[in-house]
Design a protein around this motif. Structure first.
Motif, PDB file in Angstrom:
ATOM      1  N   TRP A  60       0.819  -1.216   0.000  1.00  9.99           N
ATOM      2  CA  TRP A  60       0.000   0.000   0.000  1.00  9.99           C
ATOM      3  C   TRP A  60       0.850   1.261   0.000  1.00  9.99           C
ATOM      4  O   TRP A  60       0.338   2.348  -0.261  1.00  9.99           O
ATOM      5  CB  TRP A  60      -0.962  -0.021   1.187  1.00  9.99           C
ATOM      6  N   ARG A  61       2.114   1.131   0.277  1.00  6.77           N
ATOM      7  CA  ARG A  61       3.054   2.226   0.083  1.00  6.77           C
ATOM      8  C   ARG A  61       3.482   2.300  -1.379  1.00  6.77           C
ATOM      9  O   ARG A  61       3.556   3.385  -1.975  1.00  6.77           O
ATOM     10  CB  ARG A  61       4.280   2.009   0.963  1.00  6.77           C
ATOM     11  N   ASP A  62       3.743   1.156  -1.978  1.00  8.27           N
ATOM     12  CA  ASP A  62       4.361   1.109  -3.300  1.00  8.27           C
ATOM     13  C   ASP A  62       3.386   1.350  -4.433  1.00  8.27           C
ATOM     14  O   ASP A  62       3.737   1.965  -5.438  1.00  8.27           O
ATOM     15  CB  ASP A  62       5.040  -0.249  -3.512  1.00  8.27           C
ATOM     16  N   ASN A  63       2.176   0.850  -4.307  1.00  6.50           N
ATOM     17  CA  ASN A  63       1.203   0.980  -5.391  1.00  6.50           C
ATOM     18  C   ASN A  63       0.422   2.278  -5.246  1.00  6.50           C
ATOM     19  O   ASN A  63      -0.378   2.428  -4.316  1.00  6.50           O
ATOM     20  CB  ASN A  63       0.249  -0.212  -5.391  1.00  6.50           C
ATOM     21  N   THR A  64       0.647   3.191  -6.172  1.00  6.74           N
ATOM     22  CA  THR A  64       0.008   4.508  -6.111  1.00  6.74           C
ATOM     23  C   THR A  64      -0.775   4.812  -7.381  1.00  6.74           C
ATOM     24  O   THR A  64      -1.148   5.957  -7.616  1.00  6.74           O
ATOM     25  CB  THR A  64       1.061   5.611  -5.896  1.00  6.74           C
ATOM     26  N   HIS A 173       5.328   0.144 -15.148  1.00  3.68           N
ATOM     27  CA  HIS A 173       4.496  -0.871 -14.519  1.00  3.68           C
ATOM     28  C   HIS A 173       3.519  -0.168 -13.584  1.00  3.68           C
ATOM     29  O   HIS A 173       3.829   0.891 -13.028  1.00  3.68           O
ATOM     30  CB  HIS A 173       5.376  -1.855 -13.739  1.00  3.68           C
ATOM     31  N   SER A 174       2.353  -0.756 -13.406  1.00  7.01           N
ATOM     32  CA  SER A 174       1.339  -0.114 -12.557  1.00  7.01           C
ATOM     33  C   SER A 174       1.837   0.136 -11.136  1.00  7.01           C
ATOM     34  O   SER A 174       1.430   1.108 -10.490  1.00  7.01           O
ATOM     35  CB  SER A 174       0.073  -0.981 -12.511  1.00  7.01           C
ATOM     36  N   SER A 175       2.743  -0.723 -10.637  1.00  6.21           N
ATOM     37  CA  SER A 175       3.254  -0.549  -9.277  1.00  6.21           C
ATOM     38  C   SER A 175       4.377   0.479  -9.198  1.00  6.21           C
ATOM     39  O   SER A 175       4.861   0.783  -8.101  1.00  6.21           O
ATOM     40  CB  SER A 175       3.765  -1.896  -8.732  1.00  6.21           C
ATOM     41  N   GLN A 176       4.789   0.999 -10.349  1.00  6.93           N
ATOM     42  CA  GLN A 176       5.840   2.023 -10.393  1.00  6.93           C
ATOM     43  C   GLN A 176       5.331   3.233 -11.168  1.00  6.93           C
ATOM     44  O   GLN A 176       5.995   3.754 -12.058  1.00  6.93           O
ATOM     45  CB  GLN A 176       7.103   1.426 -11.048  1.00  6.93           C
ATOM     46  N   TRP A 177       4.156   3.663 -10.810  1.00  7.76           N
ATOM     47  CA  TRP A 177       3.454   4.704 -11.559  1.00  7.76           C
ATOM     48  C   TRP A 177       4.204   6.029 -11.494  1.00  7.76           C
ATOM     49  O   TRP A 177       4.615   6.481 -10.420  1.00  7.76           O
ATOM     50  CB  TRP A 177       2.051   4.888 -10.997  1.00  7.76           C
ATOM     51  N   ASP A 178       4.372   6.639 -12.667  1.00 12.53           N
ATOM     52  CA  ASP A 178       5.035   7.940 -12.756  1.00 12.53           C
ATOM     53  C   ASP A 178       3.964   9.026 -12.829  1.00 12.53           C
ATOM     54  O   ASP A 178       3.377   9.271 -13.882  1.00 12.53           O
ATOM     55  CB  ASP A 178       5.936   7.982 -13.995  1.00 12.53           C
TER      56      ASP A 178
END
Length: 474
Positions: A60-64, A173-178
């Motif tokens: 929940w920290r990583d996925n934004t 990637h969705s978990s590394q959203w810019d």
């Protein structure tokens, strides 16, 4: 208890002694924080949490990504010992869950024990010293007990698609959203139709000029009964004794029913799959498109998804659905299974996580250098890694690895928790003897844990009490 944190068992970098702790915990998501809280409640302060990021919170920290939320009811997706009465809606948003975990870490005094930016690079059982030697990006530690609370939604899957490294546009990637990249007016390709994609696609669809959605197989999607918590319901959660517990139990029993049905395919086809099929039929009137969105597998063969926004979003005029595997990625776009190249400005990977081949398992080596990943592989005939509790083949230390995670099919499956309690109770003396022998001159143990260890399913308090009681003995 006598602290061992200043004990030295070997020499680290620059000749400095390597700090030793009784318990080293990897990760600060639900698992790691829950174990730490239970240790503190039992007066155990000789531990450390090793966190590779700069904040607690895990997935929940990583996925934004836009639209990120939970598909388990908030009142159930929380610690049993740290209930919250003011959730905003039935299902918590990413931000609300992230804030909850940060608040729990502060409220229970866990932060002083966290070593941020300490990525675990390797953990090896030292047979001579009878303890774990842990290498991190910021220095080394030794520990009597190792708890890996890394979960399985932490390491992204980057698909091996020919030409993907040649793409000249934006790729993420969705978990590394810019969030600095503006999608407004862009042509976007989305690869994948899993749990993340069904959340971020409806969020970005109104903004983009065009969206190409590449799916290898359509998912089963059920309706999501997500509503704001307000009025009498909100008041009762805060003011009426027992109401919150009743609602939590109600949701838990709902998950129990799902688990019961999933284990009986004929019933699941008539009930759960029927529910999802009706949701599809009601949401997608076009028979040709509905056929394209109908899965070619039985429900529960893949994760069942829940959304009220997915079908409306992908029926919009600016969305095209392309079935089948991707042929290749070019400098300017994507070539689908139909052989047509579609030019895009950005590619978003909704390709999920390394859930069954977790990188952390390759970093944990037991007696004789056997990796936890290899031990799991040897047990595949008994079930998927991470969905069992018990012995692993020699030569891991004393052949004892605990890997406790949420049941495969349903969060809050108390029948699974009961099995864990009974099995651990039968082996209690041997299990905790392993922990005692983790002291110099004894044996050792690995603990690989997830939310069960945090007490989320009701097994954490008693089991951790036994653990710390045994650790406290001479």
């Amino acid at each position: 208890m006598t602290s061992t944190i200043n004990q030295s068992v070997s020499t680290g970098k620059g000749g400095r002694p390597t700090p030793h702790v009784q318990v080293a915990i990897i990760g600060t998501g639900f698992s790691g924080l829950g174990v730490a809280i239970r240790l503190l409640e039992n007066k155990i302060k000789d531990f450390v949490l090793l966190e590779r990021a700069g904040e607690v919170g895990g997935t929940w920290r990583d996925n934004t990504y836009p639209g990120c939320a939970c598909d388990v009811a908030s009142i159930l997706y929380s610690y049993s010992f740290a209930q919250k009465s003011d959730w905003n809606s039935t299902y918590g948003s990413r931000q609300e869950l992230f804030d909850y975990l940060k608040d729990v870490a502060d409220r229970y005094g866990v932060r002083p024990y966290v070593k941020f930016h300490h990525e675990v690079l390797d953990a090896t059982w030292d047979e001579n010293l009878r303890r774990w030697y842990i290498k991190t990006s910021q220095g080394d530690y030794t520990a009597q007990v190792l708890v890996a609370g890394t979960g399985y939604l932490s390491d992204a899957v980057i698909p091996d698609i020919p030409g993907i490294e040649d793409f000249q546009g934006k790729i993420m990637h969705s978990s590394q959203w810019d969030h600095d990249y503006d999608l407004d007016g862009r042509n976007v390709a989305v690869i994948g139709t899993g749990a993340s994609a069904i959340q971020f696609v409806p969020a970005i669809q109104p903004k983009v000029a065009h969206l190409d959605l590449y799916q290898r197989s359509a998912p089963w999607v059920g309706p999501k009964a997500d509503n704001p918590i307000k009025g009498v319901h909100a008041w009762a959660l805060k003011r009426v004794p027992g109401y919150r517990a009743f609602r939590r139990g109600w949701n838990k029993n709902g998950r129990e029913i799902l688990a019961f049905l999933f284990k009986r395919p004929p019933l699941a086809e008539k009930t759960i799959q029927g529910m999802a099929a009706r949701h599809l039929a009601k949401s997608v009137p076009d028979p040709e498109l509905r056929a394209k969105l109908t899965p070619n597998f039985a429900v529960a063969c893949k994760r069942l998804l829940f959304s009220n926004k997915w079908y409306p979003a992908i029926q919009q005029d600016n969305v095209e659905i392309i079935n089948g595997a991707i042929d290749k990625v070019t400098e300017n776009g994507v070539i689908g299974s139909d052989g047509r190249e579609r030019t895009v400005d950005a590619i978003i990977l909704g390709t999920g996580f390394l859930a069954t081949k977790r990188p952390i398992a390759d970093k944990l080596s037991g007696r004789g250098g056997v990796k936890l990943a290899d031990a799991w592989e040897a047990r595949r005939d008994e079930g998927l890694p991470g969905h069992h509790c018990g012995r692993v083949p020699q030569p891991l230390p004393d052949a004892r690895t605990e890997h406790l995670t949420r049941p495969l099919l349903a969060d809050g499956d108390d029948r699974g928790a009961d099995r864990l309690r009974r099995r651990r109770g039968q082996d209690a003396e041997q299990a905790w003897a392993v922990q005692r022998r983790g002291q110099p001159g004894g044996g050792g143990g690995v603990q690989q844990g997830n939310r069960v260890m945090a007490g989320r399913f009701g097994v954490g308090r008693q089991d951790l009490h036994q653990l710390v009681h045994r650790l406290d003995r001479p």
